[in-house]
Design an enzyme around this catalytic site. Structure first.
Site, mmCIF file in Angstrom:
data_model
loop_
_atom_site.group_PDB
_atom_site.id
_atom_site.type_symbol
_atom_site.label_atom_id
_atom_site.label_comp_id
_atom_site.label_asym_id
_atom_site.label_seq_id
_atom_site.Cartn_x
_atom_site.Cartn_y
_atom_site.Cartn_z
ATOM 1 N N ASP A 106 -14.830 29.447 26.095
ATOM 2 C CA ASP A 106 -15.248 28.075 26.365
ATOM 3 C C ASP A 106 -14.341 27.414 27.408
ATOM 4 O OD1 ASP A 106 -16.849 25.819 26.006
ATOM 5 O OD2 ASP A 106 -15.488 24.990 24.504
ATOM 6 N N HIS A 107 -14.957 26.751 28.380
ATOM 7 C CA HIS A 107 -14.241 26.061 29.454
ATOM 8 C C HIS A 107 -13.303 27.005 30.218
ATOM 9 C CE1 HIS A 107 -15.933 22.615 27.458
ATOM 10 N NE2 HIS A 107 -15.561 21.855 28.462
ATOM 11 N N GLU A 153 -28.276 32.447 28.947
ATOM 12 C CA GLU A 153 -27.480 31.979 30.077
ATOM 13 C C GLU A 153 -28.054 30.656 30.589
ATOM 14 O OE1 GLU A 153 -25.249 34.503 33.220
ATOM 15 O OE2 GLU A 153 -27.275 34.180 33.959
ATOM 16 N N HIS A 180 -18.639 31.435 36.183
ATOM 17 C CA HIS A 180 -18.478 32.831 36.565
ATOM 18 C C HIS A 180 -18.910 33.031 38.008
ATOM 19 C CE1 HIS A 180 -22.832 34.371 35.427
ATOM 20 N NE2 HIS A 180 -22.865 33.259 36.109
ATOM 21 N N CYS A 231 -25.487 33.772 43.296
ATOM 22 C CA CYS A 231 -24.507 33.946 42.201
ATOM 23 C C CYS A 231 -23.213 34.574 42.708
ATOM 24 C CB CYS A 231 -25.086 34.804 41.083
ATOM 25 S SG CYS A 231 -26.475 34.042 40.261
ATOM 26 N N HIS A 254 -19.853 29.351 39.736
ATOM 27 C CA HIS A 254 -20.728 28.279 39.250
ATOM 28 C C HIS A 254 -20.731 28.350 37.726
ATOM 29 C CE1 HIS A 254 -23.223 31.888 39.316
ATOM 30 N NE2 HIS A 254 -23.847 31.357 38.290
ATOM 31 N N HIS A 305 -22.356 27.624 33.607
ATOM 32 C CA HIS A 305 -23.526 27.614 32.727
ATOM 33 C C HIS A 305 -23.131 26.999 31.384
ATOM 34 C CE1 HIS A 305 -26.072 30.204 35.174
ATOM 35 N NE2 HIS A 305 -25.039 31.026 35.345
#
Ligand code: NI
Length: 281
Positions: free
Chosen positions: A218-219, A265, A153, A172, A178, A180
């Site tokens: 996801d991904h 997170e 994100h 951020c 980047h 998580h």
């Protein structure tokens, strides 16, 4: 400053025991039981974790109750004695008609410990990612599953300059984003079923959370791949709210209410939001 009435303080004691069990309903055949209960329809073993929480005023000796003698002794007598090393389906009369699931086990343990302890909660940690909480409210219990997803994100408010976004979000806000490894705990509340011993059946619950939410996130690069986050900044708070809003209605098809979402997170940043009608807000 004068103090009011005696404060009620909660203390907890942990124990562990090894069991085997089987989730199989006699009216279903082997294939049907396997579809409904997964590996639990065989006879798996588990190391079950137990948290027992009691509460009350602090006495003249500085304790609510002595955890190392009274609570430990009650757990040893009422729980570890009959259950450690046992096949759960055969142990207690409750399990003659009801499967021994995390929810029914928490309820059945409460019934025994409540004879000698002022309980506020019994938690049964069934697997590292599955646990049930019972708090003495009729047949209602909480069931939590934890899952994970990887996503990228970028935190930036549309319409603000890069400098303004850096001022708000720090690094951020870097333009390429980047990632998580998120952990997501979903807690539901409902009545314990008198046959399955469950609030929600794990296979169906885990599948629903995966299909409705995790598969989408996801991904992904949240800002670009998930339409909701095109104009909503994908902070942990907003992801938790999105999870709550996506899951609340589908979960009702399992006969439960969404009670709480907890999103990790990182190991250090955690966000929690209650379902509608629960929690303090
Ligand atoms: Ni981040």
């Amino acid at each position: 400053m004068a103090r009011g009435g005696a404060a009620r303080v909660a203390v907890s004691r942990y124990a562990e025991f090894a069991v085997s069990y089987c989730h199989r309903l006699p009216e279903l055949d082997g294939v049907q039981n396997g579809v409904r209960f997964g590996a639990a329809a065989r006879s798996p073993g588990a190391t079950v974790g137990l948290w027992v929480t009691v509460a009350g005023p602090v006495d003249a000796y500085g304790m609510v109750v002595n955890l190392s003698t009274v609570v430990k002794g009650a757990i040893a007598r009422e729980v570890l004695g009959p259950l450690d090393g046992a096949y759960l389906n055969d142990v207690w009369p409750e399990f003659e008609t009801m499967l021994p699931a995390p929810e029914s086990l928490a309820w059945a343990i409460w019934r025994r410990l409540a004879r000698s302890l002022d309980l506020v909660r019994v938690r049964v940690q069934w697997r590292p990612t599955v646990w049930a909480d019972y708090g003495g409210e009729g047949m209602d219990a909480l069931l939590t599953i934890e899952t994970q997803f990887c996503a990228a994100h970028r935190l930036s408010m549309p319409g603000l300059s890069l400098e303004e976004n850096y001022a708000i979000y720090g690094k951020c806000a870097r333009p390429s984003g980047h990632g998580h490894n998120y952990k997501l705990a979903v807690t539901v509340r409902g009545p314990i079923d008198p046959r399955t011993g469950m609030v929600a059946e794990l296979v169906a619950f885990e599948r629903l959370v995966n299909e409705v939410l995790v598969e989408e996130l996801d991904h992904s690069f949240l800002n670009a791949d998930v339409p909701h986050f095109a104009m909503v900044v994908p902070t942990a708070e907003n992801i938790a709210l999105y999870a709550r809003d996506r899951l609340a209605e589908p979960l009702r098809s399992l006969g439960v209410e969404l009670y709480k979402i907890r999103l990790y997170e990182t190991d250090k940043n955690v966000c929690e939001v209650y379902g509608e009608g629960y929690g303090k807000d």
